[in-house]
Design a protein around this motif. Structure first.
Motif, PDB file in Angstrom:
ATOM      1  N   ALA A   1      34.646 -40.170   1.680  1.00  0.00           N
ATOM      2  CA  ALA A   1      33.836 -41.329   1.322  1.00  0.00           C
ATOM      3  C   ALA A   1      33.571 -42.137   2.582  1.00  0.00           C
ATOM      4  O   ALA A   1      34.379 -42.135   3.514  1.00  0.00           O
TER       5      ALA A   1
ATOM      6  N   THR B   1      32.351 -41.513  -6.300  1.00  0.00           N
ATOM      7  CA  THR B   1      33.774 -41.332  -6.025  1.00  0.00           C
ATOM      8  C   THR B   1      33.996 -39.937  -5.454  1.00  0.00           C
ATOM      9  O   THR B   1      33.243 -38.996  -5.766  1.00  0.00           O
TER      10      THR B   1
ATOM     11  N   CYS C   1      29.567 -40.578  -0.710  1.00  0.00           N
ATOM     12  CA  CYS C   1      30.639 -39.609  -0.933  1.00  0.00           C
ATOM     13  C   CYS C   1      30.069 -38.194  -0.873  1.00  0.00           C
ATOM     14  O   CYS C   1      28.985 -37.935  -1.404  1.00  0.00           O
TER      15      CYS C   1
END
Length: 240
Positions: free
Chosen positions: A149, A188, A220
């Motif tokens: 990320a 995420t 991400c």
């Protein structure tokens, strides 16, 4: 970073290998960029094409898989050990990884940056063919099994509002937008693991800059897929 060796992200700079085809140019070398650079530029480049990035500040949150299968195994082992009250096994990293985070394990250079951070600086300039773009990075290992990320702050030469940026990213190849403020749903690492697309969210105007000259985004991407293997396969496809 060798002069004359193309550093390629097919969605970003395919022109870097124009004229190179399999069997046509013997001895040609083509390089895959660093995984963090690939994931970052997949999102930043469509915006750069529209308004030109003059400065980019990146903070990375890098998964165990970036250090290989052994690091993934050690994170899993350490997690069990810590939960059982045992001292953690630290063979891959010099300190506890489970339930912790620390500066990327790449060697630290004389300027205080580590090699991972300087890769992002140098590779961005080479890929964008712009030695004047200002880039600074802080790279951190986080106890995530797979997929990196990145928090990216962009400063533009021309104004770019967040709504326009969102529409640009929605049509960018290899990019998916996950940006639902109402439900607080954003990209995420878990969501992009084992997937090819790089996910972008938290698209918002930088309130510290005036005149719509700054944006913040959160990115991400699975660095095993787009950050490494997939990117290499895509390069090969361009050469056929």
């Amino acid at each position: 970073m060798v002069d004359g060796v193309p550093l390629v992200i097919p969605e970003v700079n395919p022109e870097a290998i124009d004229g190179i085809k399999v069997g046509k140019k013997k001895g040609a070398l083509i390089a895959n960029p660093n995984c963090s650079t690939i994931i970052c530029l997949m999102a930043a480049t469509p915006l750069h094409r529209h308004a030109k990035v003059t400065r980019m500040v990146v903070s990375t949150y890098q998964a165990a898989s970036g250090a290989g299968a052994a690091a993934m195994h050690e994170l899993e082992l350490q997690t069990r050990e810590v939960l059982e009250g045992k001292p953690p096994t630290c063979n891959i990293f010099k300190q506890q990884y489970a339930f912790n985070l620390f500066s990327h394990n790449a060697p630290v250079l004389e300027n205080g940056y580590n090699e991972e951070e300087m890769k992002m600086v140098k590779e961005t300039r080479k890929i964008w063919n712009d030695m004047n773009v200002k880039v600074t990075a802080t790279c951190i290992r986080v106890p995530v099994m797979r997929a990196h990320a990145e928090s990216v702050n962009l400063q533009f030469e021309k104004p770019l509002d967040e709504d326009t940026a969102r529409e640009i990213l929605k049509t960018a190849p290899g990019v998916v937008v996950i940006d639902d403020r109402t439900s607080n749903r954003f990209p995420t690492p878990l969501e992009v693991s084992n997937k090819d697309d790089v996910a972008v969210g938290r698209i918002r105007q930088d309130v510290s800059q005036e005149g719509n000259h700054g944006l913040d985004i959160f990115v991400c991407g699975d660095q095993v897929r787009k950050g490494a293997a997939l990117n290499a396969v895509q390069i090969a496809e361009l050469l056929l």
